[in-house]
Design a protein around this motif. Structure first.
Motif: not given
Length: 373
Positions: A271-291
């Protein structure tokens, strides 16, 4: 905070004394000061309140102020004198105001919309100087039209008000367009329409995403539109600039662009804002960590402090000896909690073992905690 120390080193005065002599006294801002003594009484001080359920309130106690990035006490009457100084300078001169409102430039050469603590923009054809602030349950917004010699101020002592929306309501009452038909300034660049060939790409990116610093954005394809929702904003693709680059404005950020990328294995975008760029990655729901693997003690050498993660009734909690326990939400390799600090933690996994986490939250990035127990 560092600038406050620089002012002290150069002038020989603490920031409170320097600001009083250079700014507040010349502007006759007699009820304004940097609050560098927490025990000092402030006459007519407005207390702050949290809004609870069912319309009730509770005290929002705040008595810790860092001088430089905040910690200033003022009134609407005094703040109006500061606003006037932008177009009729008494403290400093026109050159000082010009320096104060000159925007920065990124290392890429891109011009920012942010100057020296002031955001520079355009609305209805008029130049705007603005800045908002928040501390605990206090809120503030200052909005200046220097060419109109006009300004707006909102101070609030509760979080129930959307002061950004309130500022917009006020400006619409008093500010008219500079030129007929210019009501929607700033204008977007010339845009091409969305073609059928674009639809396949746009649909591909539907899903939930998280930015490097913890912002969550949900993307969906609905009624022929690509929509985004997250961190208090609603976005919509309205046109295409070039391959993989689309205009994705929200109410608060009309010039936002979305730039699609990815290695074919996982969807990503910026996402490119006038003074900031945010990088986004899609959640991978196949990755599961045992709490259970997350429970234990975590030490941060930089802060010299220890936090603990515990499992209670199937839920994860963050514990510290000085602060109330707070509930954690686990999604993929991310921990989220409802807090201004440590709101997002990226879990570090090595060889199927949790070895620590990084705090990536707003202005705090890569603050590492190592699992010690």
């Amino acid at each position: 905070i560092l600038l406050a120390e620089i002012v002290k080193a150069v002038s020989g005065k603490p920031l409170r004394q320097f600001a009083d002599s250079a700014i507040f006294t010349p502007l006759r801002m007699k009820d304004t000061h940097f609050h560098d003594n927490p025990s000092e009484l402030v006459t007519d001080r407005a207390m702050a309140y949290w809004q609870e359920d069912k319309g009730s309130y509770s005290n929002a106690f705040q008595n810790i102020y860092t001088v430089g990035d905040g910690g200033i006490f003022t009134t609407v009457a005094d703040a109006s004198k500061w606003i006037t100084n932008f177009y009729a300078p008494t403290a400093g001169d026109a050159k000082d105001i010009d320096a104060l409102t000159t925007t920065g430039r990124l290392t890429t050469g891109k011009q920012m919309s942010y100057a020296a603590g002031i955001r520079i923009s355009e609305e209805n054809g008029w130049k705007v100087y603005s800045h908002s602030g928040a501390l605990h349950a206090y809120r503030a917004y200052v909005y200046v039209y220097p060419e109109l010699r006009m300004g707006f101020i909102i101070f609030a002592n509760t979080t129930e008000r959307d002061i950004q929306q309130n500022i917009g309501e006020l400006t619409r009452l008093f500010v008219t367009s500079r030129k007929p038909g210019n009501e929607h300034s700033p204008q977007l660049p010339v845009r091409s329409k969305i073609l059928p060939s674009d639809v396949t790409l746009l649909k591909k990116y539907a899903g939930d995403y998280i930015s490097d610093d913890g912002y969550v954005l949900s993307i969906k394809w609905q009624d022929g539109n690509l929509l985004g929702s997250g961190f208090g904003q609603e976005f919509k693709v309205v046109g295409k600039e070039k391959n993989n680059v689309y205009h994705f404005p929200s109410k608060n950020n009309p010039l936002t662009k979305i730039v699609f990328s990815g290695d074919g294995k996982r969807e990503e975008f910026e996402l490119e804002f006038p003074d900031e760029i945010l990088h986004f990655t899609k959640f991978d729901n196949s990755v599961v960590i045992d709490p259970q693997k997350l429970t234990g003690e975590y030490y941060c050498e930089e802060l010299d402090c220890t936090y603990r993660i515990a499992l209670r009734n199937g839920g994860l909690f963050l514990l510290h000896s000085k602060y109330p326990d707070s509930k954690l939400t686990l999604q993929e390799t991310h921990l989220k909690r409802d807090s201004w600090f440590m709101s997002h933690m990226k879990i570090i996994v090595k060889q199927d073992t949790v070895s620590g986490f990084e705090v990536n939250s707003g202005n705090v990035m890569h603050l590492q905690f190592i699992k010690v127990k």
